[in-house]
Design a protein around this motif. Sequence first.
Motif, mmCIF file in Angstrom:
data_model
loop_
_atom_site.group_PDB
_atom_site.id
_atom_site.type_symbol
_atom_site.label_atom_id
_atom_site.label_comp_id
_atom_site.label_asym_id
_atom_site.label_seq_id
_atom_site.Cartn_x
_atom_site.Cartn_y
_atom_site.Cartn_z
ATOM 1 N N GLU A 38 8.167 -45.908 -14.418
ATOM 2 C CA GLU A 38 7.657 -46.181 -15.757
ATOM 3 C C GLU A 38 7.643 -47.681 -16.035
ATOM 4 O O GLU A 38 8.598 -48.382 -15.712
ATOM 5 C CB GLU A 38 8.526 -45.483 -16.809
ATOM 6 C CG GLU A 38 8.535 -43.973 -16.672
ATOM 7 C CD GLU A 38 7.191 -43.337 -16.919
ATOM 8 O OE1 GLU A 38 6.424 -43.837 -17.766
ATOM 9 O OE2 GLU A 38 6.889 -42.333 -16.268
ATOM 10 N N ASP A 40 8.065 -49.523 -18.842
ATOM 11 C CA ASP A 40 8.442 -49.464 -20.254
ATOM 12 C C ASP A 40 9.085 -50.755 -20.763
ATOM 13 O O ASP A 40 9.685 -50.776 -21.834
ATOM 14 C CB ASP A 40 9.361 -48.277 -20.507
ATOM 15 C CG ASP A 40 10.680 -48.390 -19.763
ATOM 16 O OD1 ASP A 40 10.885 -49.381 -19.040
ATOM 17 O OD2 ASP A 40 11.507 -47.479 -19.901
ATOM 18 N N TRP A 111 13.273 -40.825 -7.189
ATOM 19 C CA TRP A 111 12.991 -41.518 -8.436
ATOM 20 C C TRP A 111 13.810 -42.793 -8.543
ATOM 21 O O TRP A 111 14.864 -42.932 -7.951
ATOM 22 C CB TRP A 111 13.203 -40.613 -9.636
ATOM 23 C CG TRP A 111 14.546 -39.949 -9.733
ATOM 24 C CD1 TRP A 111 14.979 -38.873 -9.002
ATOM 25 C CD2 TRP A 111 15.627 -40.299 -10.584
ATOM 26 N NE1 TRP A 111 16.258 -38.545 -9.361
ATOM 27 C CE2 TRP A 111 16.686 -39.400 -10.327
ATOM 28 C CE3 TRP A 111 15.797 -41.282 -11.555
ATOM 29 C CZ2 TRP A 111 17.891 -39.453 -11.005
ATOM 30 C CZ3 TRP A 111 17.017 -41.339 -12.229
ATOM 31 C CH2 TRP A 111 18.035 -40.423 -11.946
ATOM 32 N N LYS A 113 15.935 -45.526 -10.574
ATOM 33 C CA LYS A 113 16.822 -45.693 -11.725
ATOM 34 C C LYS A 113 16.720 -47.149 -12.181
ATOM 35 O O LYS A 113 17.290 -48.047 -11.569
ATOM 36 C CB LYS A 113 18.270 -45.364 -11.344
ATOM 37 C CG LYS A 113 18.492 -43.908 -10.995
ATOM 38 C CD LYS A 113 19.955 -43.598 -10.858
ATOM 39 C CE LYS A 113 20.423 -43.959 -9.468
ATOM 40 N NZ LYS A 113 21.806 -43.535 -9.200
ATOM 41 N N ASP A 125 13.434 -30.110 -9.643
ATOM 42 C CA ASP A 125 13.535 -29.537 -10.984
ATOM 43 C C ASP A 125 14.847 -29.878 -11.686
ATOM 44 O O ASP A 125 15.083 -29.452 -12.800
ATOM 45 C CB ASP A 125 13.359 -28.022 -10.923
ATOM 46 C CG ASP A 125 14.411 -27.346 -10.056
ATOM 47 O OD1 ASP A 125 15.210 -28.045 -9.392
ATOM 48 O OD2 ASP A 125 14.421 -26.104 -10.014
ATOM 49 N N TYR A 127 16.248 -33.023 -12.678
ATOM 50 C CA TYR A 127 16.208 -34.061 -13.704
ATOM 51 C C TYR A 127 14.775 -34.296 -14.180
ATOM 52 O O TYR A 127 14.185 -35.328 -13.904
ATOM 53 C CB TYR A 127 16.775 -35.378 -13.174
ATOM 54 C CG TYR A 127 18.217 -35.312 -12.777
ATOM 55 C CD1 TYR A 127 19.208 -35.145 -13.735
ATOM 56 C CD2 TYR A 127 18.596 -35.418 -11.446
ATOM 57 C CE1 TYR A 127 20.540 -35.082 -13.381
ATOM 58 C CE2 TYR A 127 19.927 -35.360 -11.081
ATOM 59 C CZ TYR A 127 20.894 -35.196 -12.049
ATOM 60 O OH TYR A 127 22.210 -35.134 -11.690
ATOM 61 N N PRO A 128 14.218 -33.356 -14.925
ATOM 62 C CA PRO A 128 12.817 -33.509 -15.331
ATOM 63 C C PRO A 128 12.575 -34.726 -16.214
ATOM 64 O O PRO A 128 11.484 -35.266 -16.245
ATOM 65 C CB PRO A 128 12.520 -32.208 -16.078
ATOM 66 C CG PRO A 128 13.844 -31.651 -16.462
ATOM 67 C CD PRO A 128 14.824 -32.137 -15.444
ATOM 68 N N THR A 129 13.587 -35.213 -16.910
ATOM 69 C CA THR A 129 13.426 -36.396 -17.755
ATOM 70 C C THR A 129 13.135 -37.615 -16.903
ATOM 71 O O THR A 129 12.293 -38.443 -17.235
ATOM 72 C CB THR A 129 14.696 -36.638 -18.576
ATOM 73 O OG1 THR A 129 15.009 -35.459 -19.287
ATOM 74 C CG2 THR A 129 14.505 -37.770 -19.556
ATOM 75 N N PHE A 130 13.851 -37.745 -15.782
ATOM 76 C CA PHE A 130 13.656 -38.905 -14.899
ATOM 77 C C PHE A 130 12.566 -38.671 -13.884
ATOM 78 O O PHE A 130 11.815 -39.563 -13.547
ATOM 79 C CB PHE A 130 14.961 -39.241 -14.167
ATOM 80 C CG PHE A 130 16.087 -39.561 -15.067
ATOM 81 C CD1 PHE A 130 16.075 -40.727 -15.811
ATOM 82 C CD2 PHE A 130 17.157 -38.706 -15.191
ATOM 83 C CE1 PHE A 130 17.135 -41.031 -16.672
ATOM 84 C CE2 PHE A 130 18.214 -39.013 -16.029
ATOM 85 C CZ PHE A 130 18.207 -40.169 -16.770
ATOM 86 N N CYS A 131 12.510 -37.468 -13.392
ATOM 87 C CA CYS A 131 11.647 -37.176 -12.250
ATOM 88 C C CYS A 131 10.186 -36.975 -12.663
ATOM 89 O O CYS A 131 9.287 -37.552 -12.087
ATOM 90 C CB CYS A 131 12.169 -35.952 -11.530
ATOM 91 S SG CYS A 131 11.644 -35.910 -9.836
ATOM 92 N N ARG A 132 9.951 -36.129 -13.623
ATOM 93 C CA ARG A 132 8.620 -35.835 -14.137
ATOM 94 C C ARG A 132 7.626 -35.432 -13.061
ATOM 95 O O ARG A 132 6.467 -35.824 -13.084
ATOM 96 C CB ARG A 132 8.082 -37.026 -14.928
ATOM 97 C CG ARG A 132 8.893 -37.324 -16.149
ATOM 98 C CD ARG A 132 8.216 -38.363 -17.024
ATOM 99 N NE ARG A 132 9.038 -38.624 -18.176
ATOM 100 C CZ ARG A 132 9.646 -39.778 -18.422
ATOM 101 N NH1 ARG A 132 9.501 -40.774 -17.605
ATOM 102 N NH2 ARG A 132 10.379 -39.927 -19.489
#
Length: 137
Positions: A38, A40, A111, A113, A125, A127-132
């Motif tokens: 991301e 961000d 992913w 960090k 499946d 860490y869907p918040t981080f992995c997406r």
Amino acid sequence: MLQRTFPIAVAAVLGLGSVAVARDTSAATGSICIATVEDDGLQRGHYSEKFAVRIDGDAWTGVPFGRQPPTWIGDIPAQGKHLVSIRDGEKRIESFRFSFDDYGSTALCLWYKQWYGSWSLSPADQYPTFCRCLPRS
């Protein structure tokens, strides 16, 4: 099931030969989703649009950045250890070994960090918040 095992049992009891039952796992493969890094504005970790990943010396795959969708690398043998190498431009910045058995899954997610400036591997499946990573279609 009874029809398939009955002749084998009869052959074993009568001593008509040895019977070996083996499960072929050579065709089992796994995959790794490379999650989008991301953009961000978080400045704690170093991240780059030049990140690339390769598994076991295969071709380098660019890491999706910003609004790009995650990328899947597939057809990785599910058995044994594998080497993940990550580079930023031409400089190798991280490498580690893994096996799918270590994670109990054949669908993993790689992913970044941003807080620590390091990479993690986890079940896709977990860490869907981080992995997406969306399920493969």
